[in-house]
Motif scaffolding. Structure first.
Motif, PDB file in Angstrom:
ATOM      1  N   SER A   1       8.904  60.169  20.547  1.00  0.00           N
ATOM      2  CA  SER A   1       9.365  58.831  20.432  1.00  0.00           C
ATOM      3  C   SER A   1       9.065  58.039  19.248  1.00  0.00           C
ATOM      4  O   SER A   1       9.989  57.568  18.477  1.00  0.00           O
ATOM      5  CB  SER A   1       8.420  57.968  21.533  1.00  0.00           C
TER       6      SER A   1
ATOM      7  N   ARG B   1      11.130  58.613  15.772  1.00  0.00           N
ATOM      8  CA  ARG B   1      12.534  57.977  15.923  1.00  0.00           C
ATOM      9  C   ARG B   1      12.448  56.492  15.549  1.00  0.00           C
ATOM     10  O   ARG B   1      13.452  55.870  15.270  1.00  0.00           O
ATOM     11  CB  ARG B   1      13.215  58.154  17.360  1.00  0.00           C
TER      12      ARG B   1
ATOM     13  N   CYS C   1      17.113  51.366  18.304  1.00  0.00           N
ATOM     14  CA  CYS C   1      17.123  52.966  17.868  1.00  0.00           C
ATOM     15  C   CYS C   1      18.454  53.450  18.269  1.00  0.00           C
ATOM     16  O   CYS C   1      19.287  52.974  18.931  1.00  0.00           O
ATOM     17  CB  CYS C   1      16.022  53.661  18.692  1.00  0.00           C
ATOM     18  N   SER C   2      18.561  54.585  17.720  1.00  0.00           N
ATOM     19  CA  SER C   2      19.972  55.515  18.032  1.00  0.00           C
ATOM     20  C   SER C   2      19.841  56.092  19.588  1.00  0.00           C
ATOM     21  O   SER C   2      20.645  56.042  20.083  1.00  0.00           O
ATOM     22  CB  SER C   2      19.981  56.743  17.095  1.00  0.00           C
ATOM     23  N   THR C   3      18.538  56.056  20.180  1.00  0.00           N
ATOM     24  CA  THR C   3      18.299  56.264  21.503  1.00  0.00           C
ATOM     25  C   THR C   3      17.352  55.300  22.064  1.00  0.00           C
ATOM     26  O   THR C   3      16.483  55.077  21.085  1.00  0.00           O
ATOM     27  CB  THR C   3      17.773  57.849  21.788  1.00  0.00           C
ATOM     28  N   ARG C   4      17.392  55.032  23.364  1.00  0.00           N
ATOM     29  CA  ARG C   4      16.942  54.047  23.985  1.00  0.00           C
ATOM     30  C   ARG C   4      15.621  54.537  24.150  1.00  0.00           C
ATOM     31  O   ARG C   4      15.318  55.538  24.857  1.00  0.00           O
ATOM     32  CB  ARG C   4      17.632  53.388  25.099  1.00  0.00           C
TER      33      ARG C   4
ATOM     34  N   ILE D   1      12.538  58.739  26.860  1.00  0.00           N
ATOM     35  CA  ILE D   1      13.900  58.804  26.177  1.00  0.00           C
ATOM     36  C   ILE D   1      15.114  58.941  26.528  1.00  0.00           C
ATOM     37  O   ILE D   1      15.290  59.796  27.406  1.00  0.00           O
ATOM     38  CB  ILE D   1      13.788  59.523  24.714  1.00  0.00           C
ATOM     39  N   CYS D   2      16.090  57.828  26.328  1.00  0.00           N
ATOM     40  CA  CYS D   2      17.392  58.085  27.259  1.00  0.00           C
ATOM     41  C   CYS D   2      18.489  57.487  26.155  1.00  0.00           C
ATOM     42  O   CYS D   2      18.133  56.946  25.155  1.00  0.00           O
ATOM     43  CB  CYS D   2      17.271  57.351  28.531  1.00  0.00           C
ATOM     44  N   THR D   3      19.655  57.838  26.647  1.00  0.00           N
ATOM     45  CA  THR D   3      20.847  57.255  25.855  1.00  0.00           C
ATOM     46  C   THR D   3      20.817  55.967  25.782  1.00  0.00           C
ATOM     47  O   THR D   3      20.588  55.326  26.895  1.00  0.00           O
ATOM     48  CB  THR D   3      22.085  58.082  26.099  1.00  0.00           C
ATOM     49  N   ARG D   4      21.601  55.199  24.997  1.00  0.00           N
ATOM     50  CA  ARG D   4      21.642  53.773  24.995  1.00  0.00           C
ATOM     51  C   ARG D   4      22.880  53.278  26.271  1.00  0.00           C
ATOM     52  O   ARG D   4      22.570  52.205  26.500  1.00  0.00           O
ATOM     53  CB  ARG D   4      22.320  53.266  23.571  1.00  0.00           C
TER      54      ARG D   4
ATOM     55  N   GLU E   1      22.662  54.706  29.085  1.00  0.00           N
ATOM     56  CA  GLU E   1      22.141  54.974  30.325  1.00  0.00           C
ATOM     57  C   GLU E   1      21.267  53.870  30.607  1.00  0.00           C
ATOM     58  O   GLU E   1      20.067  53.433  30.228  1.00  0.00           O
ATOM     59  CB  GLU E   1      21.137  56.051  30.084  1.00  0.00           C
TER      60      GLU E   1
END
Length: 374
Positions: free
Chosen positions: A102, A105, A175-178, A207-210, A212
């Motif tokens: 986490s 990133r 972030c690039s990932t949520r 951590i998940c995709t934006r 999601e």
């Protein structure tokens, strides 16, 4: 040796022994696989011998938690650090992986900086920048009369609330990932020399995709008193970044009240749960009964923080504003805010679909026209 073997055999079945060693091996392999797959991490790896040297053999302990202990340390260049030494028995390495994955990133003024880590056999440690003022908790929770907590000025408290909101906004959208934190509470907010807040402890993060919006989870995670209702009662709604919004709201209530939200030491039951008690005061336009309100600006700051917190802890996650809206509300004028519906801790009596529609309509009619809930 024979005696030891007999004792082991007596107390553990062969299956138990095999399971123990398999589990230990699996834990080690899980972390090793993670480090191998993330070899590009721009974070320095230290040996356990380095950890002992930088902490002067763990001489200066800063705190203790379920994860292990935190010790003050110093790098070779003289930079002060806080070293978090994880207990060997903590899960399957998930907490260690979550923190490294986490924070590696992130790069934000309101997120604590991870400066290095140690993974050597069963020894695991995380090296963070040192925060001289420690955690926010000691400035708002004061139980012992002999250890009087320093009450911060309302302007400082208001700025701390805004800083934490900006940090969460960054995790959710910058972030690039949520990144969903899942353990926002005063203990996990660190303060630098200027009392600027930094979010720490990502051991429970997801951590998940934006894209999601709803995530799947096995079991609840977080700290009692700050966990959003949908995390342990799924018929309220799906688990999303709005769970952090709820935790944030409960935490800001403690900042405002200077006490834990649920105070069992209070005689009058009407004052045990602070959010409900303060809502009643707002509703009846009574004195807020808060300490240290010196002038009109202090009163406005306190009232804004209360109203924003009430929005954040709405039972229905669709009714909670995203952190970007929270920042705008805190930085905007008090006159633009309206008191939301009273939050309830029980699940809605209707089906999730009916309840969402009903509450969302109610929220839309009260919130400012430029506010967004997504």
């Amino acid at each position: 040796m024979v005696l030891i073997c007999c004792l082991i055999k007596r107390n553990f079945s062969s299956n138990q022994i095999i399971y123990f060693w398999k589990k230990k091996s699996l834990n080690h392999k899980t972390v090793q696989d993670f480090l191998r797959n993330h070899g590009h991490l721009a974070i320095k790896r230290y040996s356990y011998s380095d950890i002992k040297k930088m902490t002067n053999f763990f001489r200066d302990k800063l705190g203790e938690g379920g994860f292990g202990g935190v010790y003050k340390g110093k790098l070779k260049d003289g930079c002060l650090v806080a070293v978090k030494v994880l207990k060997e028995s903590r899960g399957n390495g998930e907490e260690f992986i979550n923190e490294v994955a986490s924070i590696s990133r992130t790069s934000h003024v309101n997120i604590v900086c991870l400066m290095g880590f140690c993974f050597e056999g069963s020894k695991r440690a995380l090296i963070y920048e040192f925060m001289p003022n420690g955690s926010l908790e000691k400035f708002i929770h004061n139980k012992s009369p002999s250890k009087v907590a320093r009450r911060l000025e309302w302007e400082t408290l208001h700025n701390i609330a805004i800083g934490i909101a900006r940090g969460l906004e960054y995790l959710h959208r910058g972030c690039s990932t949520r990144i969903l934190h899942f353990d926002i509470k005063p203990h996990n907010i660190l303060l630098d020399e200027n009392f600027s807040p930094k979010i720490s402890d990502f051991g429970l993060a997801k951590i998940c995709t934006r894209e999601e919006s709803i995530i799947s989870m096995l079991g609840a995670r977080g700290t009692a008193g700050y966990i959003a209702p949908e995390v342990f009662c799924r018929n309220i709604g799906g688990v999303s970044h709005k769970a952090d919004v709820y935790s944030y709201g409960m935490m800001v209530f403690e900042i405002v009240g200077g006490r834990r939200n649920i105070d069992v030491e209070i005689d009058r039951t009407s004052e045990i749960f602070f959010p409900h008690w303060i809502y009643k005061r707002l509703e009846q336009n009574e004195d807020l009964g808060l300490q240290g309100l010196m002038n009109e600006d202090d009163y406005k700051s306190a009232r804004k923080m209360i109203i924003v917190s009430l929005w954040c802890i709405q039972t229905n996650p669709l009714c909670r504003p995203p952190m970007s809206t929270v920042v705008n509300m805190l930085e905007g004028s008090l006159e633009s805010l309206q008191v939301p519906p009273k939050p309830y801790l029980s699940s809605p009596s209707r089906s999730p679909e009916d309840s969402s529609t009903m509450v969302s309509t109610q929220c839309d009619s009260i919130m400012p026209s430029n506010a967004s809930f997504f």
